[in-house]
Enzyme design. Structure first.
Site, PDB file in Angstrom:
ATOM      1  N   TYR A  47      22.474 -32.618 -33.675  1.00 43.85           N
ATOM      2  CA  TYR A  47      21.196 -32.027 -33.227  1.00 43.85           C
ATOM      3  C   TYR A  47      20.524 -31.381 -34.445  1.00 43.85           C
ATOM      4  O   TYR A  47      21.076 -30.441 -35.024  1.00 43.85           O
ATOM      5  CB  TYR A  47      21.553 -30.984 -32.188  1.00 43.85           C
ATOM      6  N   TYR A 201      26.133 -28.650 -20.502  1.00 44.46           N
ATOM      7  CA  TYR A 201      26.339 -27.840 -21.704  1.00 44.46           C
ATOM      8  C   TYR A 201      25.746 -26.436 -21.566  1.00 44.46           C
ATOM      9  O   TYR A 201      26.391 -25.435 -21.879  1.00 44.46           O
ATOM     10  CB  TYR A 201      25.704 -28.557 -22.901  1.00 44.46           C
ATOM     11  N   HIS A 202      24.509 -26.381 -21.082  1.00 41.56           N
ATOM     12  CA  HIS A 202      23.818 -25.091 -21.051  1.00 41.56           C
ATOM     13  C   HIS A 202      24.427 -24.145 -20.025  1.00 41.56           C
ATOM     14  O   HIS A 202      24.343 -22.934 -20.168  1.00 41.56           O
ATOM     15  CB  HIS A 202      22.323 -25.304 -20.803  1.00 41.56           C
ATOM     16  N   LYS A 557      12.863  -9.458 -23.283  1.00 39.88           N
ATOM     17  CA  LYS A 557      12.853 -10.727 -24.003  1.00 39.88           C
ATOM     18  C   LYS A 557      11.416 -10.981 -24.437  1.00 39.88           C
ATOM     19  O   LYS A 557      10.499 -10.952 -23.619  1.00 39.88           O
ATOM     20  CB  LYS A 557      13.285 -11.871 -23.080  1.00 39.88           C
ATOM     21  N   ASP A 561      11.543 -17.265 -26.346  1.00 39.35           N
ATOM     22  CA  ASP A 561      12.998 -17.435 -26.306  1.00 39.35           C
ATOM     23  C   ASP A 561      13.523 -17.253 -24.877  1.00 39.35           C
ATOM     24  O   ASP A 561      13.377 -16.185 -24.290  1.00 39.35           O
ATOM     25  CB  ASP A 561      13.609 -16.378 -27.248  1.00 39.35           C
ATOM     26  N   HIS A 563      16.842 -17.727 -23.913  1.00 38.23           N
ATOM     27  CA  HIS A 563      18.282 -17.480 -23.799  1.00 38.23           C
ATOM     28  C   HIS A 563      18.512 -16.084 -23.223  1.00 38.23           C
ATOM     29  O   HIS A 563      18.180 -15.098 -23.858  1.00 38.23           O
ATOM     30  CB  HIS A 563      18.954 -17.558 -25.182  1.00 38.23           C
TER      31      HIS A 563
END
Ligand code: 3CP
Length: 677
Positions: A47, A201-202, A557, A561, A563
């Site tokens: 990636y 994955y996430h 946040k 972003d 996350h």
């Protein structure tokens, strides 16, 4: 973690239905192909993407020259959220975590000199999937590569964005329609292109253990199958181009079992729905080593972690693999760390003999038994989700978030109390560790270039053609039977930008904004017997007495972003330690934060940033708040913050910076010290 016995014997597998199955045969538990890596090793697919198209193009070429076998594009957050680089909301985030793409011209520059009929390209794109996929197709056409020759994968997995990754643009329902439009279109026009990479994955990165990761992935896959099949598409026509993507963490045996169970369960699912061909039934997957398992402390240890995780992915039979660079808990990988990450895979492929045998764990009493246990655990989750009315209902009810966040909290509490060892973090900590150099991106320069390019594009294109194509796209968005990818391709070919295409769609589908929340009570419960935690709680109690009320923190946040694992963990920890805690919605502006701060007597302001945009975003926020507010508040920043940026943050008025791996005690103690000062 799936329960383990101290040893396993033939008795543990005697009853297993699939113990005599072979690789390349249904139910494909042992691998999608008969010969597996003997015929073709997994694709080394790293990636990559940063700054502008030219810089990323050079990195792609270097990757291919140094043994990489496929490409995987990381886009910046502005691109993910459908903003052109000149959009005011995107300014701080352009080019930080990936490459900035505004138009087909950028896409052409990104792949200049790379033969797209030969090299397969994966694009991690979900929110802005329409303009990005369209730009890729038009870039291919204009460089002489026919659609049928284009090979690769588009992630196009929007449901998990609402659960964890947060790079959505539209609400779940219109987003699902877009996903299905892309699958439908590609299945006819680009037969060699994988139209989805349904991702677990996430979930793992956000805290899910392997069984939950797999269950949520399969539950989402079911929702996609329902949506696509509802259009009358035959499973045998499109299923073989639905691909999967899993994380591989340090739980070595479970991870291998998870990948084997994934193929079994997928085969059962599509068989049950009536698929006939082996092509449709065999799951193909990409894997990525765990980003969360990387530590900022003693980062070279991450080379070892990544190698072990890569081996689990390979033993699990992955078709494609990304290995993380050891410095990714600090910043974007450098050339050197990226090379080491790639070499990890080359060494596994070429020096170890691992590729000689398909499914080398096949027949192991333990592995076969674990695979079955994993599959059973996942089936249990899927039954629970069904009972709630499916994954969309489970998402809306908050169940998905609670499960993931609950497992994240448990993992964090076990690290903080030392039950889960992390070398260099909670065991064998080294005091004098040298930090490696990190890659710095001149994002301001890229922003300037992208703005100029956008201006040039707008000056030289046929405006009336662009306007007509965008109007057609808006009309198509109102018509459920129109294929939105077909219309977006026309707009992109006319030189409409990514942001303009998104705006055209937003005239019919509004921008989605989810609420942020955290779990209270869970972290403290896990740690209730722990003396360290009790002593921190006493310190908060003492401060509470001093103030005459509970200390109050606002966690925010900023920028683009999405996350939120870290911010939610810290919110839960602070709450259970005795703070009153609020968290802002994602993507908050400085003005929104100011309004929240004005609404209650906050003592502390925590800012979580993993996007690399901490310097401009913290500066903007603190300037907006003004010196009086900043002096009154304890201001702390957490996330991926390179050491060299800490003095600048301190000069702005930040009282403490917490990198990944900071324990809850360390955060709370520092906070209390700052507040009491
Ligand atoms: C392969 N082939 C074989 C064999 N191996 N044939 C016979 N025997 C074998 N042993 C054939 C395949 O069928 C295929 O042909 C061709 O060779 C290529 O192999 P492949 O297995 O399809 O491999 P690849 O092209 O690399 O595709 C791998 C998958 C693809 C299918 C997994 O979807 C992919 O590349 N995904 C990558 C996703 C990705 O990079 N995601 C990045 C997320 P046919 O095509 O004719 O069948 S990064 C997210 C980071 C975190 C974040 O979000 O921020």
């Amino acid at each position: 973690m799936v329960e383990r016995k101290p040893f396993y014997s033939a008795d543990d597998i005697r009853h297993l239905e699939y113990q005599h199955s072979r690789p390349g045969e249904a139910p494909f538990l042992r691998g999608p192909f008969t010969q597996m890596y003997r015929h073709k090793p997994w694709t080394i697919r790293q990636y990559t993407g940063f700054a502008n198209a030219e810089a990323s193009n050079a990195a792609f070429k270097q990757t291919l020259a140094e043994g990489g076998q496929g490409l995987s594009v990381a886009f910046d957050l502005a691109t993910h959220l459908g903003f052109d680089s000149d959009h005011p909301a995107a300014q701080a985030d352009v080019a930080r975590t990936g490459v900035a793409i505004d138009s087909v011209e950028d896409m052409k520059r990104l792949f200049a000199g790379i033969d797209l009929s030969r090299v397969s390209v994966s694009m991690t794109m979900n929110g802005a999937v329409l303009p990005i996929m369209a730009a890729f197709i038009v870039a291919g056409e204009e460089s002489g590569v026919a659609r049928e020759q284009l090979r690769g994968t588009i992630q196009n997995d929007i449901l998990k964005e609402f659960m964890v990754r947060n790079t959505y643009i539209f609400a779940p329902k219109p987003s699902l329609r877009i996903c299905a439009d892309v699958v439908d279109y590609l299945s006819h026009a680009l037969p060699n292109f994988n139209s989805m990479s349904i991702s677990g994955y996430h979930f793992q990165e956000a805290g899910a253990e392997p069984a939950l990761e797999l269950a949520l992935t399969l539950a989402n896959a079911r929702a996609y199958l329902d949506a696509i099949s509802a259009r009358g598409l035959d499973l045998d026509h499109f299923c073989h181009r639905l691909s999967f993507f899993f994380g591989v963490g340090m739980n070595f045996f479970d991870e291998i079992a998870k990948l084997r169970a994934a193929r079994l369960l997928w085969c059962e699912e599509v068989e049950h729905r009536g698929a006939r061909s082996d092509r449709a039934k065999r799951m193909k997957m990409h894997c990525q080593t765990s980003g969360w398992s990387l530590t900022a402390q003693e980062p070279h240890n991450n080379l070892i972690r990544t190698t072990i995780e890569a081996m689990a992915g390979v033993f699990g039979g992955t078709q494609s693999l990304h290995t993380n660079a050891y410095d990714e808990a600090l910043s974007l990988p450098t050339e050197h760390s990226a090379r080491l990450a790639r070499n990890t895979q080359l060494i596994l492929q070429q020096e170890t003999g691992i590729c000689d045998v398909a499914d080398p764990w096949g027949g192991s009493y333990m592995m076969e038994s674990l695979t079955q246990q994993m599959a059973d655990k996942v089936r249990d989750y899927l039954r629970q989700i069904d009972a709630m009315g499916g994954i969309l209902a489970a998402l809306e009810s908050g169940w998905v978030s609670e499960q993931i966040h609950g497992q994240a909290l448990r993992a964090q509490s076990r690290i903080d109390n030392g039950q889960r060892p992390i070398i260099g973090v909670n065991r064998f900590v080294s005091d004098d560790e040298a930090r490696p150099p990190v890659r710095a991106i001149d994002a301001d320069e890229v922003l300037h270039q992208q703005r100029q390019r956008l201006q040039r594009l707008k000056e030289t294109r046929d405006t009336s053609r662009v306007e007509a194509a965008l109007a057609d796209l808006t009309t198509a968005a109102a018509s459920p039977t129109a294929n939105l990818l077909a219309f977006t391709i026309e707009a992109i070919r006319a030189r409409a930008t990514l942001g303009e295409c998104t705006q055209a769609l937003l005239k019919q589908m509004r921008r989605h904004q989810a609420d942020a929340h955290y779990l209270a009570g869970r972290y403290g419960l896990e740690r209730r017997q722990d003396t360290q935690w009790r002593s921190v709680r006493r310190e908060v109690d003492a401060y509470h007495q001093l103030l005459g009320r509970a200390p109050r923190a606002l966690l925010v946040k900023l920028g683009l972003d999405g996350h939120d694992r870290g911010v939610r963990l810290v919110a839960s920890g602070l709450k259970d330690a005795g703070f009153d805690v609020d968290i802002s919605a994602l993507f908050s502006t400085p003005e929104q934060v100011q309004r929240m701060l004005d609404s209650a007597p906050y003592d502390a302001l925590g800012i979580s940033l993993l996007s690399g945009a901490h310097l401009p975003l913290v500066e903007q926020l603190l300037n907006t708040l003004g010196p009086q507010s900043c002096d009154r508040l304890g201001v702390f920043v957490g996330g991926i913050i390179p050491d060299q940026d800490i003095p600048a943050l301190t000069a702005m008025g930040v009282d403490a910076v917490f990198p990944p791996g900071s324990s809850m005690e360390a955060i709370i103690r520092k906070l209390i010290t700052v507040l009491a000062d």
